[in-house]
Enzyme design. Structure first.
Site, PDB file in Angstrom:
ATOM      1  N   ASP A   2       0.855  -1.189   0.000  1.00  0.00           N
ATOM      2  CA  ASP A   2       0.000   0.000   0.000  1.00  0.00           C
ATOM      3  C   ASP A   2       0.897   1.247   0.000  1.00  0.00           C
ATOM      4  O   ASP A   2       1.825   1.347   0.809  1.00  0.00           O
ATOM      5  CB  ASP A   2      -0.857  -0.056   1.281  1.00  0.00           C
TER       6      ASP A   2
ATOM      7  N   HIS B 288      -7.712   9.872   3.942  1.00  0.00           N
ATOM      8  CA  HIS B 288      -7.215   8.914   4.937  1.00  0.00           C
ATOM      9  C   HIS B 288      -7.551   9.343   6.370  1.00  0.00           C
ATOM     10  O   HIS B 288      -7.689  10.532   6.643  1.00  0.00           O
ATOM     11  CB  HIS B 288      -5.689   8.781   4.795  1.00  0.00           C
TER      12      HIS B 288
ATOM     13  N   GLU C 176      -1.653   5.943  -9.015  1.00  0.00           N
ATOM     14  CA  GLU C 176      -2.614   6.914  -8.475  1.00  0.00           C
ATOM     15  C   GLU C 176      -2.519   8.241  -9.204  1.00  0.00           C
ATOM     16  O   GLU C 176      -1.437   8.757  -9.473  1.00  0.00           O
ATOM     17  CB  GLU C 176      -2.381   7.141  -6.969  1.00  0.00           C
TER      18      GLU C 176
ATOM     19  N   ASN D 295     -10.288   0.526  -0.029  1.00  0.00           N
ATOM     20  CA  ASN D 295      -9.280   0.434   1.030  1.00  0.00           C
ATOM     21  C   ASN D 295      -9.831   0.835   2.394  1.00  0.00           C
ATOM     22  O   ASN D 295     -10.392   1.923   2.550  1.00  0.00           O
ATOM     23  CB  ASN D 295      -8.117   1.398   0.716  1.00  0.00           C
TER      24      ASN D 295
ATOM     25  N   SER E 188     -12.805   4.329   4.853  1.00  0.00           N
ATOM     26  CA  SER E 188     -13.407   3.925   6.126  1.00  0.00           C
ATOM     27  C   SER E 188     -14.662   4.741   6.382  1.00  0.00           C
ATOM     28  O   SER E 188     -14.738   5.918   6.021  1.00  0.00           O
ATOM     29  CB  SER E 188     -12.412   4.128   7.275  1.00  0.00           C
TER      30      SER E 188
ATOM     31  N   GLY F  53      -8.906   5.655   1.389  1.00  0.00           N
ATOM     32  CA  GLY F  53      -9.574   6.483   2.396  1.00  0.00           C
ATOM     33  C   GLY F  53     -11.053   6.197   2.527  1.00  0.00           C
ATOM     34  O   GLY F  53     -11.859   7.118   2.652  1.00  0.00           O
TER      35      GLY F  53
HETATM   36  P1  13P Z   1      -8.866   4.767   5.721  1.00  0.00           P
HETATM   37  O1  13P Z   1      -7.968   5.623   6.565  1.00  0.00           O
HETATM   38  O2  13P Z   1     -10.098   5.494   5.333  1.00  0.00           O
HETATM   39  O3  13P Z   1      -9.159   3.456   6.351  1.00  0.00           O
HETATM   40  O4  13P Z   1      -8.086   4.476   4.345  1.00  0.00           O
HETATM   41  C1  13P Z   1      -7.121   3.458   4.264  1.00  0.00           C
HETATM   42  C2  13P Z   1      -6.351   3.503   3.000  1.00  0.00           C
HETATM   43  O5  13P Z   1      -6.654   4.200   2.058  1.00  0.00           O
HETATM   44  C3  13P Z   1      -5.177   2.635   2.916  1.00  0.00           C
HETATM   45  O6  13P Z   1      -4.454   2.855   1.752  1.00  0.00           O
HETATM   46  O1  G3H Z   2      -3.303   4.827   3.631  1.00  0.00           O
HETATM   47  C1  G3H Z   2      -2.552   4.481   4.518  1.00  0.00           C
HETATM   48  C2  G3H Z   2      -2.880   3.355   5.418  1.00  0.00           C
HETATM   49  O2  G3H Z   2      -3.957   3.650   6.263  1.00  0.00           O
HETATM   50  C3  G3H Z   2      -1.658   2.919   6.160  1.00  0.00           C
HETATM   51  O3  G3H Z   2      -1.322   3.783   7.166  1.00  0.00           O
HETATM   52  O4  G3H Z   2       1.090   4.352   6.925  1.00  0.00           O
HETATM   53  O5  G3H Z   2      -0.094   4.492   9.151  1.00  0.00           O
HETATM   54  O6  G3H Z   2       0.425   2.271   8.131  1.00  0.00           O
HETATM   55  P1  G3H Z   2       0.125   3.721   7.886  1.00  0.00           P
HETATM   56 ZN    ZN Z   3      -4.484   4.867   1.039  1.00  0.00          ZN
END
Ligand code: 13P
Ligand code: G3H
Ligand code: ZN
Length: 351
Positions: free
Chosen positions: A112, A208, A164, A295, A255, A253
């Site tokens: 990711d 995010h 992206e 995601n 969630s 992003g």
């Molecule tokens: P959220 O922060 O909305 O869960 O998004 C996660 C994400 O995009 C990981 O790449």
């Molecule tokens: O989009 C990012 C993911 O939520 C991962 O987050 O870099 O804190 O592991 P992180």
């Molecule tokens: Zn992301």
């Protein structure tokens, strides 16, 4: 030894490592998975993980619901959990899924927000079946060049690549921007043809983290007393899919920031004021379109934290981690199943 194919010098640490192919680990890439998702009008969940309980919950949910699933690892997660351990955890995940009665698990191990060619290459050498190269913050031509470089390398090993276009707002360990710029649909054909990407993350107003909108951007629902965020830019999504029909589209992003989890956290000593996510109806709508990867990371963090806080607050004498990480795992499993069944529509798509 299972998975050993050749020795290669790791670009990141200059050590000789044993290169492992994801195919030897029983993982799959995203190609067929996304083609089926576009045709079937659903999206595949991409859940981030960095610890055993998250991984157990993801696999249990996917296996019980027979949903294809993408195990997603950020650069920060990789540093946290250790790349070698992660590789074996993913390998273990496939066998665990089979032991749960899922005869043909469809599991992708995905990087990711990869931020360099070297990191993507290293992940491919460690058994990842899919990588994201996130050049969205770069000038357009540099994004094209970097994404193409990763695609050219990855495709030799049948590893799929997500690029992206457009910038998401939000702050994470390794990803941050305080503003978003919607994807320009006019750039999509040029970007996809020149880079060879297998899927494209676009920016349509998601972001995010747990604070996706400011309260002043929202309206108040008089029935629930909850804040309702402004709608996503579905016109941009439609324009992108009209430009390049059948290009698998990814939403980061995504969630929803479940308010019951936020309430539990706040009730038991947490402090998450005005946490707001993407309404589930919007994700349902996107999943029916050409969005085939959604995601989700923050929701799992919230579900885990809520359960841990509740147990520790209600049972202050408890100090066996299994007694609070167990309920945390159960709560995440419930969340993942809900996403699969009631939001993304991926249940029963990987029998
Ligand atoms: P959220 O922060 O909305 O869960 O998004 C996660 C994400 O995009 C990981 O790449
Ligand atoms: O989009 C990012 C993911 O939520 C991962 O987050 O870099 O804190 O592991 P992180
Ligand atoms: Zn992301």
């Amino acid at each position: 030894m299972r998975g050993t194919i050749l020795l290669s010098k790791s670009t990141l640490n200059n050590n000789y490592i044993t290169m492992v192919s994801y195919k030897e680990l029983g993982l799959v890439n995203t190609k067929e998975m996304f083609a089926k998702a576009i045709k079937g009008g659903y999206a595949v969940p991409a859940f981030n993980f960095n610890n055993m309980e998250q991984l157990q919950a993801i696999i249990k949910a996917a296996a019980d619901e027979k949903s294809p699933v993408i195990l997603q690892v950020s650069k920060g997660a990789r540093n946290y959990a250790n790349p070698i351990l992660l590789r074996y955890m993913a390998q273990g995940a496939v066998d665990y899924a089979k032991s749960l009665g899922w005869e043909h698990p469809e599991i992708v191990l995905h990087l990711d927000h990869g931020d360099s060619f070297e990191l993507c290459k290293d992940c491919i050498e460690h058994g990842f079946s899919s990588v994201m190269i996130d050049g969205s913050h770069l000038p357009y031509e540099e994004n094209v060049a970097l994404t193409k470089q990763v695609c050219d390398y990855a495709h030799q090993y049948d590893v799929t690549v997500e690029g992206e276009l457009g910038v998401l707002a939000g702050v994470e360990d390794e990803v941050s921007s305080d503003h978003h710029t919607y994807t320009d649909p006019e750039e999509v054909i040029d970007f996809a043809t020149r880079t060879g990407v297998d899927s494209l993350a676009i920016s349509i107003g998601t972001s995010h983290g747990a604070y996706k909108f400011k309260p002043e951007q929202c309206t108040l629902d008089p029935k629930t007393g909850r804040l309702v965020p402004p709608p996503l830019a579905f016109d941009v999504l439609e324009a992108v899919q009209n430009k390049l029909p059948n290009l698998p589209i990814v939403l980061h992003g995504s969630s929803s920031v479940p308010q019951d989890e936020v309430d539990t956290i706040n009730k038991f000593g947490g402090k998450l004021p005005d946490a707001i996510g993407i309404p589930e109806e919007e994700l349902r709508k996107a999943a029916k379109m050409d969005v085939c990867k959604i995601n989700i990371d923050s929701d799992s963090r919230l579900a885990m934290t809520a359960a841990v806080r509740q147990v520790l607050a209600e049972k202050p004498a408890e100090f066996d981690p299994r007694k609070y990480l167990g309920p945390a795992r159960d709560n995440m499993e419930k969340l993942y199943k809900h996403k699969i069944v009631a939001v993304l529509g991926s249940a029963g798509k990987a029998e």
